[in-house]
Design an enzyme around this catalytic site. Structure first.
Site, mmCIF file in Angstrom:
data_model
loop_
_atom_site.group_PDB
_atom_site.id
_atom_site.type_symbol
_atom_site.label_atom_id
_atom_site.label_comp_id
_atom_site.label_asym_id
_atom_site.label_seq_id
_atom_site.Cartn_x
_atom_site.Cartn_y
_atom_site.Cartn_z
ATOM 1 N N SER A 172 -13.670 30.026 6.831
ATOM 2 C CA SER A 172 -13.865 30.928 5.686
ATOM 3 C C SER A 172 -15.305 30.917 5.174
ATOM 4 C CB SER A 172 -12.922 30.534 4.547
ATOM 5 O OG SER A 172 -13.158 29.179 4.168
ATOM 6 N N HIS B 175 -13.332 26.721 -2.383
ATOM 7 C CA HIS B 175 -14.372 27.473 -1.665
ATOM 8 C C HIS B 175 -15.647 27.532 -2.507
ATOM 9 C CE1 HIS B 175 -10.657 29.055 0.284
ATOM 10 N NE2 HIS B 175 -11.413 28.959 1.363
ATOM 11 N N ASP C 39 -11.241 28.918 -7.305
ATOM 12 C CA ASP C 39 -10.130 28.116 -6.759
ATOM 13 C C ASP C 39 -10.475 26.627 -6.654
ATOM 14 O OD1 ASP C 39 -11.693 27.856 -4.457
ATOM 15 O OD2 ASP C 39 -10.392 29.085 -3.176
#
Length: 266
Positions: free
Chosen positions: A71, A237, A234
């Site tokens: 990611s 990340h 979150d």
């Protein structure tokens, strides 16, 4: 020296196992935290984010840069291309004294582990060959408690394939997972420990395969631990600020790789 290292590794393993299983209470706490961590709402990839972009002056020497990995190679956690690691790295390369016109693409896939890199390498080598590949991988190997040697072997073979295709390779090793705020202690310490083991194995494998290494955990971990603003909502990340910290850490190695690629092509 190896004897002492092996002992340190065993001690580390023992410490983690005692953390995980030493007390039933501790194990229950960890299990609860793992379930809570898994159930959290994590940032999702922004489908609108450009996976291809060109940054820099039209008359600057071109640089084809491809990002591979998880990611972080996509920039999950931010909403605008300029905030992603690729966007920020391209901007830094364009603004550097050796200014480049950066043709950026990303073949990263959110959630990827090192085993997924073979497919990404094949995609990265389709069409015009990139000059430099930046690989960001390892966090999902560590959180999945993959064997570091196995994860590193997959990474090493990906680097080797890119090098055989005459692509310069820079790997950002597993970041400091002890800095994530989505997970409470003591699970956070276990993740930090797992991440460091993966990063160590990655470093050896990448250097053996002819790539260069940026130790993101060591170089940027302290910043992430000190500043909650380096993580997105979150707590897992990176935020735009976090990706900027990584981009600056990667920049010298990427500039050096770009210079080598330029010399080879001219």
């Amino acid at each position: 020296m190896t004897g002492r290292n092996e002992f340190a590794v065993r001690l580390g393993r023992a410490a983690a196992l005692s953390l995980l299983a030493g007390t039933v209470g501790g194990a229950v706490v960890l299990a609860g935290q793992a379930i809570a961590a898994r159930g959290r709402e994590y940032a999702q990839p922004e489908l609108g984010l450009a996976l291809r972009a060109t940054v820099g002056r039209a008359d600057a020497p071109p640089l084809r840069l491809v990002l591979l990995g998880d990611s972080s190679a996509l920039g999950v956690g931010v909403e605008r291309f300029e905030e992603t690691i690729g966007g920020q790295l391209a901007q830094l390369l364009a603004e550097a004294p050796t200014g480049r016109r950066v043709h950026l693409s990303s073949v990263g896939v959110s959630g990827s582990r090192s085993t997924d890199l073979a497919t990404q390498v094949a995609r990265a080598l389709l069409g015009e060959r990139p000059d430099v590949a930046v690989i960001l991988i390892g966090a999902n190997d560590a959180t999945g408690l993959a064997r570091p040697a196995d994860a590193a072997a997959y990474l090493g073979s990906a680097v080797r394939r890119l090098r055989e295709a005459h692509v310069e390779v820079v790997v950002g090793t597993c970041p400091d997972l002890g800095a994530v705020r989505a997970v409470a202690s003591p699970l956070r310490q276990v993740l930090g420990w797992a991440g460091r083991r993966v990063a160590r194995a990655q470093t050896t494998a990448v250097l053996d395969a002819g790539g260069s290494v940026v130790d993101l955990g060591t170089e940027t971990g302290p910043v992430f631990r000190a500043d909650a603003g380096t993580l997105c909502h979150d707590g897992f990340h990176p935020s735009a600020d976090g990706y900027r910290v990584w981009a600056h850490a990667l920049l010298p190695a990427v500039e050096a790789a770009a210079a080598v690629a330029y010399r080879h092509h001219h």
